[in-house]
Design a protein around this motif. Structure first.
Motif, short mmCIF file in Angstrom:
data_model
loop_
_atom_site.label_atom_id
_atom_site.label_comp_id
_atom_site.label_asym_id
_atom_site.label_seq_id
_atom_site.Cartn_x
_atom_site.Cartn_y
_atom_site.Cartn_z
N LEU A 148 -9.17 11.05 20.19
CA LEU A 148 -10.35 10.48 19.52
C LEU A 148 -10.31 11.01 18.08
CD1 LEU A 148 -13.09 9.06 19.33
CD2 LEU A 148 -14.15 11.05 20.46
N ASP A 149 -10.02 10.12 17.14
CA ASP A 149 -9.78 10.52 15.75
C ASP A 149 -10.94 10.02 14.89
OD1 ASP A 149 -8.11 11.48 13.54
OD2 ASP A 149 -7.90 9.36 13.04
N VAL A 150 -11.78 10.94 14.45
CA VAL A 150 -12.98 10.56 13.68
C VAL A 150 -12.73 10.88 12.20
CG1 VAL A 150 -15.48 10.74 13.51
CG2 VAL A 150 -14.37 11.13 15.72
N GLY A 151 -13.04 9.90 11.33
CA GLY A 151 -12.71 10.05 9.91
C GLY A 151 -11.25 9.71 9.70
N THR A 152 -10.87 8.57 10.28
CA THR A 152 -9.47 8.14 10.35
C THR A 152 -8.82 7.92 8.99
OG1 THR A 152 -9.98 7.04 12.41
CG2 THR A 152 -8.08 6.19 11.20
N GLY A 153 -9.57 7.33 8.08
CA GLY A 153 -9.00 6.96 6.78
C GLY A 153 -8.38 5.57 6.83
N ILE A 154 -8.03 5.07 5.66
CA ILE A 154 -7.35 3.77 5.55
C ILE A 154 -5.98 3.93 6.21
CG2 ILE A 154 -6.32 2.16 3.89
CD1 ILE A 154 -8.64 3.04 1.97
N PRO A 155 -5.58 2.97 7.05
CA PRO A 155 -4.28 3.13 7.73
C PRO A 155 -3.14 3.44 6.77
CG PRO A 155 -5.45 1.22 8.57
CD PRO A 155 -6.27 1.74 7.43
N THR A 156 -2.37 4.44 7.11
CA THR A 156 -1.20 4.87 6.31
C THR A 156 -0.12 5.23 7.32
OG1 THR A 156 -2.68 5.83 4.67
CG2 THR A 156 -0.40 6.53 4.57
N ALA A 157 0.92 4.44 7.40
CA ALA A 157 1.95 4.68 8.42
C ALA A 157 2.73 5.96 8.11
CB ALA A 157 2.91 3.50 8.47
N PRO A 158 3.06 6.78 9.11
CA PRO A 158 2.65 6.56 10.48
C PRO A 158 1.21 7.01 10.71
CG PRO A 158 3.95 8.56 10.38
CD PRO A 158 3.90 8.00 8.97
N ASN A 159 0.44 6.15 11.39
CA ASN A 159 -0.90 6.54 11.81
C ASN A 159 -0.79 7.37 13.08
OD1 ASN A 159 -2.63 5.01 9.84
ND2 ASN A 159 -1.31 3.36 10.62
N LEU A 160 -1.92 8.00 13.44
CA LEU A 160 -1.89 8.93 14.57
C LEU A 160 -1.32 8.28 15.83
CD1 LEU A 160 -4.56 11.56 15.38
CD2 LEU A 160 -3.68 10.14 17.22
N HIS A 161 -1.73 7.03 16.13
CA HIS A 161 -1.26 6.42 17.38
C HIS A 161 0.24 6.18 17.34
CE1 HIS A 161 -1.68 2.63 15.09
NE2 HIS A 161 -0.91 2.06 15.99
N GLN A 162 0.78 5.93 16.13
CA GLN A 162 2.23 5.71 16.03
C GLN A 162 2.98 7.01 16.29
OE1 GLN A 162 1.55 3.98 12.17
NE2 GLN A 162 2.32 2.00 12.85
N VAL A 163 2.42 8.11 15.80
CA VAL A 163 3.04 9.43 16.02
C VAL A 163 3.04 9.75 17.51
CG1 VAL A 163 2.79 11.92 15.60
CG2 VAL A 163 2.42 10.30 13.72
N VAL A 164 1.88 9.59 18.16
CA VAL A 164 1.80 10.05 19.55
C VAL A 164 2.46 9.06 20.52
CG1 VAL A 164 -0.21 11.49 19.11
CG2 VAL A 164 -0.58 9.18 19.97
N GLN A 165 2.37 7.75 20.22
CA GLN A 165 2.97 6.78 21.15
C GLN A 165 4.49 6.78 21.09
OE1 GLN A 165 0.90 3.05 20.46
NE2 GLN A 165 -0.74 3.61 21.88
N GLU A 166 5.04 7.31 19.99
CA GLU A 166 6.49 7.44 19.95
C GLU A 166 6.95 8.47 20.99
OE1 GLU A 166 8.20 7.36 15.98
OE2 GLU A 166 9.72 8.78 16.71
N PRO A 197 -16.39 0.79 5.19
CA PRO A 197 -16.06 -0.62 5.48
C PRO A 197 -14.62 -0.99 5.12
CG PRO A 197 -17.81 -0.45 3.82
CD PRO A 197 -17.56 0.93 4.31
N ILE A 198 -14.01 -0.26 4.17
CA ILE A 198 -12.63 -0.64 3.82
C ILE A 198 -11.66 -0.24 4.94
CG2 ILE A 198 -11.89 1.40 2.51
CD1 ILE A 198 -10.75 -0.86 0.50
N VAL A 199 -12.02 0.78 5.70
CA VAL A 199 -11.19 1.15 6.85
C VAL A 199 -11.30 0.05 7.90
CG1 VAL A 199 -10.69 2.91 8.59
CG2 VAL A 199 -11.49 3.61 6.31
N LEU A 200 -12.52 -0.45 8.10
CA LEU A 200 -12.72 -1.57 9.03
C LEU A 200 -11.88 -2.78 8.61
CD1 LEU A 200 -14.32 -2.96 11.37
CD2 LEU A 200 -16.02 -3.61 9.65
N ARG A 201 -11.87 -3.06 7.31
CA ARG A 201 -11.12 -4.22 6.82
C ARG A 201 -9.63 -4.11 7.17
NH1 ARG A 201 -11.23 -6.24 0.62
NH2 ARG A 201 -13.23 -7.12 1.21
N HIS A 202 -9.12 -2.88 7.21
CA HIS A 202 -7.68 -2.70 7.48
C HIS A 202 -7.41 -2.26 8.93
CE1 HIS A 202 -6.48 -3.29 3.32
NE2 HIS A 202 -7.60 -2.67 3.01
N ALA A 203 -8.48 -2.32 9.75
CA ALA A 203 -8.36 -1.72 11.09
C ALA A 203 -7.33 -2.40 11.98
CB ALA A 203 -9.72 -1.72 11.79
N GLU A 204 -6.95 -3.63 11.67
CA GLU A 204 -5.97 -4.29 12.55
C GLU A 204 -4.68 -3.49 12.63
OE1 GLU A 204 -5.34 -6.28 8.56
OE2 GLU A 204 -7.05 -5.56 9.72
#
Ligand SMILES: C[S@@+](CC[C@H](N)C(=O)[O-])C[C@H]1O[C@@H](n2cnc3c(N)ncnc32)[C@H](O)[C@@H]1O
Length: 261
Positions: free
Chosen positions: A72-90, A104-111
């Motif tokens: 559970l990552d709170v205060g995620t930030g604007i996606p910047t690869a690798p994001n946390l899920h990419q690190v752990v799912q590898e 709201p800008i994090v929401l805009r890039h949340a996909e």
């Protein structure tokens, strides 16, 4: 903005922490006001942002290798690869990750945060950490709160002023976690380089972003009742598990990982 008003409107008239941080990391999802604030910061701030992000990568990878499969990552930030899920799912493809941020800008890039491995899952919650129960309620739809969860509050709590009760917020989140879970935290500090920290604080304040840097004892208090894992509470460039820390650099952040007993 109050905690009751999680705005979905992107305000380009004042700088926002997520966008300034994105600029510091060399990203493109920021506006002129954010760049102007970033440019006024001491040059070391860019390196500090990168060193904080690198700590997040190392800590998340270590937790995934240690068998933690939910984050559970709170205060995620604007996606910047690798994001946390990419690190752990590898490391653990079935890992499940819930992200939360109030910008709201994090929401805009949340996909970019929702592209999970087929075996795992990710979710994004547009929510304010000052409403921890709302974050927990949504997180329960994806995460199993009977199994260990790593809660990450990385470079977040220095945006929460004392009167907003950062310790109470952290306690509410941690108390919801079962035994064996972990708190992963990083926090800006004045201890390492007081003049630099003061200049960062003043620049953010001029940009109408309150920043509450905290000293060692104040950061340690976030871990009250938890078992700090080696190397304990250290600065970001000293948190290494599998390899020795390289030549010491300042980082401007205290970091730690602790287990819920
Ligand atoms: C410096 S960035 C850190 C991003 C990421 N955790 C990292 O360390 O790479 C801080 C993030 O915290 C978010 N943030 C600040 N105040 C917040 C609040 N009250 N509730 C939720 N998120 C918040 C900002 O929008 C921003 O995305």
């Amino acid at each position: 903005m109050t905690a009751d008003d999680v705005s979905f409107v992107i305000d380009t008239s004042t700088p926002h922490p997520a966008r300034v941080y994105d600029w510091l990391l060399g990203g493109k999802d920021n506006y002129l006001v954010d760049q102007e604030l970033g440019e006024k910061l001491p040059a070391e701030a860019r390196g500090n942002a990168a060193r904080n992000r690198a700590f997040m990568h190392r800590a998340a990878a270590w937790l995934a290798r240690d068998g933690v499969g939910q984050f559970l990552d709170v205060g995620t930030g604007i996606p910047t690869a690798p994001n946390l899920h990419q690190v752990v799912q590898e490391i653990a493809p079935a890992a499940r990750v819930v992200y939360a941020d109030n910008d709201p800008i994090v929401l805009r890039h949340a996909e970019a945060l929702l592209v999970s491995t087929p075996e795992g899952a990710t979710d994004y919650v547009q929510e304010d950490v000052r409403r921890p129960e709302a974050i927990l309620e949504r997180a329960r739809t994806l995460l199993d709160f009977d199994r260990p969860i790593a809660l990450s509050l990385i470079a977040l709590l220095h945006f929460i002023t004392d009167d907003e009760d950062p310790y109470g917020i952290t306690r509410t989140l941690v108390d919801a976690l079962p035994s064996g879970s972990c708190l992963v935290l990083s926090h800006g500090t004045t201890d390492e380089h007081p003049e630099l920290a003061e200049s960062v604080r003043t620049t953010y304040r001029e940009g109408q972003v309150p920043l509450r840097m905290r000293g060692r004892a104040e950061v340690e208090r976030f871990f009250e009742g938890l078992d700090l894992i080696d190397p304990g509470l250290v600065t970001a460039t000293h948190w290494y598990k599998d390899t020795p820390a390289p030549k010491s650099e300042r980082s401007g952040f205290y970091v730690g990982v602790a287990r819920v007993p």
